[in-house]
Design an enzyme around this catalytic site. Structure first.
Site, short mmCIF file in Angstrom:
data_model
loop_
_atom_site.label_atom_id
_atom_site.label_comp_id
_atom_site.label_asym_id
_atom_site.label_seq_id
_atom_site.Cartn_x
_atom_site.Cartn_y
_atom_site.Cartn_z
N TYR A 21 33.69 50.15 32.23
CA TYR A 21 33.17 49.64 30.95
C TYR A 21 31.75 50.12 30.69
CZ TYR A 21 36.78 46.23 32.30
OH TYR A 21 37.92 45.63 32.74
N TYR A 149 43.08 37.78 27.58
CA TYR A 149 42.86 38.96 28.41
C TYR A 149 43.76 38.83 29.64
CZ TYR A 149 40.91 42.29 31.66
OH TYR A 149 40.79 43.33 32.56
N ASP A 243 48.70 32.65 33.38
CA ASP A 243 47.80 33.56 34.08
C ASP A 243 46.59 32.78 34.58
OD1 ASP A 243 45.88 35.39 34.84
OD2 ASP A 243 46.18 36.74 33.13
N LYS A 272 41.76 37.15 41.65
CA LYS A 272 40.32 36.83 41.68
C LYS A 272 39.86 36.03 42.91
CE LYS A 272 38.68 38.56 37.65
NZ LYS A 272 39.56 38.59 36.47
C1 LIG Z 1 40.51 39.61 35.82
C2 LIG Z 1 41.75 39.13 35.14
C3 LIG Z 1 42.92 39.91 35.14
C4 LIG Z 1 42.99 41.29 35.75
O1 LIG Z 1 42.75 41.29 37.10
P1 LIG Z 1 42.36 42.69 37.83
O2 LIG Z 1 42.33 42.34 39.27
O3 LIG Z 1 41.03 43.09 37.28
O4 LIG Z 1 43.43 43.65 37.50
C5 LIG Z 1 44.04 39.37 34.53
N1 LIG Z 1 44.02 38.16 33.94
C6 LIG Z 1 42.91 37.39 33.93
C7 LIG Z 1 42.95 36.06 33.28
C8 LIG Z 1 41.74 37.85 34.51
O5 LIG Z 1 40.63 37.11 34.46
#
Ligand SMILES: *Cc1c(COP(=O)(O)O)cnc(C)c1O
Length: 422
Positions: A21, A149, A243, A272
Site C-alpha cells: 500500500y 474488507y 469473518d 490475525k
Molecule cells: C486482515 C483481514 C483479512 C485479510 O487477512 P490477511 O492475512 O491480510 O490476508 C481479512 N478479513 C479481515 C476482517 C481482516 O481484518
C-alpha cells in the site's frame, strides 16, 4: 546533532524491497526495526516507539511473550513443519479441538491455512461447493457489505467495498458479487431485503465482519444487525460466513464478536491474533451440516484446497500457547480496562479541529476526521511523538496489545491529542 548511520542490511536491501500500500516514489523511507518487546518497537538508530497498532492487530499479548517463545522453541526443536496431506500432528489437532470448544454451536470442523485472505477464500469455496454437492449449480455468488474488507486476493477483493475499498482499481478483473448496505436502519434494511429478494436464487453465502468493519474504516454496528443477517440467511437458505479475522480473540470485548449477538454462523474465518502475533496462521471453521455436504462416495465432492504450509506445527503450537494465555491471564478484563482509558482519553478529541467522530469498542479506539489530506506527514508527527500509529483513509485508530501498560496507553492517546490539537 549526530545521527547513527543506517545499518548495511538496510542500505543494501531497501532498493530491493516492495512495500505494501505504498507509493514507492514518494513515500518516506521505512523505519528500520531491530527489536520488539511488550508494546515497544526499537529502531536501528536506538529510538523506541510505543506500538498503537499491535503489528496489524495481531500481537494481543504484546511482543516476545515468554510463554509463546518457550512453546515455539520446544516445537522448533521437535518438528517445525511437516505436510498435512494424509498426516496430522498434535499441535493442529489440539488447536482445532480448542477453537471448536470456544466457538458457539456446532462449528466443529477446522480447515487450516496461512493467511486471512486465504481463510476467506476457503470459506467461499466451501459455500459454493456446498451447493454444488447438493446438485444446485446456479448458486455461486456472494453477498457482502459496503464498508467491508475481507482480503487482498482477487477472490476476496471482489467482496470488499467496491467504492471505498483500495481495490476499485482492479474493477473489471474481479468477480461481480452483490454488495449491500448493512441493514442498520429502515432505508438500508429495505435495500438489503430488496437485494436479497432479487439475488437469493444465485447466492451461496452472505459474508460479514461482525460488529466492526476494520480495514474499511473501523465502522461499528450493533449486534442486532448480525441477528438480522442470521434470520435472512435462514429464511433464504443461504450460508452465513462471519469473518472474525480482526474481531476474534477478544478485540471487541468478548472472545468472539458474534457472541455479543448470540448467533451461530455457518462458517467462521480466523487469523490475525490467532498465534498472538507470532506466526502466519489462519483457520476456516464450518458447522456440521456444511461439512456433511462434502461426505459422499463421489471423490469430486471433496473440498479441493490444500496450502503447502497448512497447519504448520510451529504456528499451531504458537496458537495453542496464545490460547493458554487467554485461559491463564485476565485478557478480557484488560480489554475492558483499555476501553475505559480509550473512551476517557480520546473523548476530548471531539472538540479538536477536523474531528467528526470519536468511538471505542473493546480495545479499539477511533478518531474519525473529516479528511486526512497528508497521511504521510501525520505519520511522521506521530513518530516524532515516540508512538507508532498508522492513520489510514480518514481515521486515526488505536488497537494496542491487551498487555499494554496504562502509562504506554496514555502516551498513545496523548500523542493523538497533541498532534491533532497543534
Ligand atoms: C486482515 C483481514 C483479512 C485479510 O487477512 P490477511 O492475512 O491480510 O490476508 C481479512 N478479513 C479481515 C476482517 C481482516 O481484518
Amino acid at each position: 546533532m549526530t545521527t547513527s548511520p543506517l545499518p548495511a542490511w538496510y542500505q543494501q536491501g531497501c532498493g530491493h524491497i516492495w512495500l505494501p500500500y505504498s507509493q514507492m516514489q514518494t513515500a518516506s523511507p521505512p523505519l528500520a526495526a531491530v527489536r520488539t518487546q511488550g508494546s515497544r518497537i526499537t529502531l536501528a538508530d536506538g529510538r523506541e516507539l510505543v506500538d498503537g497498532v499491535a503489528a496489524w492487530w495481531t500481537a494481543c499479548h504484546g511482543y516476545n511473550h515468554p510463554h509463546i517463545r518457550e512453546v515455539a522453541t520446544a516445537q522448533l526443536a521437535t518438528m517445525p513443519h511437516v505436510m498435512f496431506g494424509g498426516m496430522v500432528h498434535e499441535p493442529a489437532l489440539t488447536l482445532a479441538q480448542r477453537l471448536c470448544a470456544r466457538l458457539p454451536g456446532d462449528l466443529e470442523r477446522v480447515f487450516f491455512s496461512d493467511s486471512g485472505s486465504v481463510a476467506v477464500e476457503v470459506a467461499m469455496k466451501m459455500a459454493i461447493q456446498y451447493r454444488l454437492n447438493k446438485g444446485e449449480t446456479g448458486r455461486t455468488r456472494m453477498l457482502a457489505f459496503k464498508g467491508g474488507y475481507h482480503g487482498d486476493t482477487l477472490g476476496t477483493m471482489a467482496i470488499c467495498d467496491p467504492e471505498e475499498g483500495m481495490h476499485h482499481l482492479y474493477g473489471s478483473a474481479l468477480a461481480r458479487q452483490v454488495i449491500a448496505p448493512l441493514p442498520q436502519d429502515e432505508a438500508s434494511s429495505r435495500e438489503f431485503h430488496a437485494l436479497l429478494e432479487r439475488h437469493a436464487h444465485e447466492l451461496a453465502a452472505i459474508l460479514v465482519e461482525p460488529l466492526v468493519q476494520g480495514a474499511g474504516g473501523m465502522l461499528f454496528h450493533a449486534p442486532e444487525v448480525l441477528r438480522i443477517l442470521r434470520a435472512a440467511a435462514d429464511r433464504y437458505d443461504i450460508l452465513l460466513i462471519v469473518d472474525e479475522i480482526f474481531t476474534g480473540f477478544g478485540r471487541t470485548g468478548t472472545f468472539f464478536a458474534c457472541e455479543q449477538a448470540g448467533i451461530v454462523p455457518d462458517i467462521v474465518a480466523l487469523s490475525k491474533a490467532l498465534t498472538g502475533g507470532t506466526m502466519a496462521l489462519a483457520a476456516t471453521i464450518a458447522r456440521r451440516h456444511v461439512f456433511e455436504a462434502f461426505l459422499s462416495d463421489n471423490p469430486e465432492h471433496a473440498l479441493m484446497h490444500g496450502p503447502t504450509f497448512m497447519a504448520n506445527p510451529l504456528a499451531c503450537a504458537c496458537a495453542n500457547a496464545s490460547l493458554d494465555l487467554f485461559e491463564s491471564q485476565p485478557r478480557l478484563q484488560q480489554v475492558a480496562a483499555i476501553n475505559a482509558v480509550l473512551t476517557e482519553q480520546l473523548e476530548p478529541c471531539r472538540s479538536l479541529p477536523g474531528v467528526v467522530d470519536v468511538r471505542t469498542l473493546g480495545a479499539i479506539g477511533v478518531v474519525e476526521m473529516q479528511a486526512i489530506t497528508d497521511p504521510e506527514a501525520l505519520r511522521q508527527r506521530f513518530i516524532a511523538q515516540g508512538v507508532w500509529i498508522r492513520p489510514f483513509r480518514n481515521i486515526i485508530y488505536l488497537t494496542p496489545a491487551f498487555t499494554i501498560s496504562e502509562a504506554e496507553l496514555h502516551k498513545l492517546t496523548g500523542a493523538i491529542r497533541t498532534v491533532l490539537g497543534g
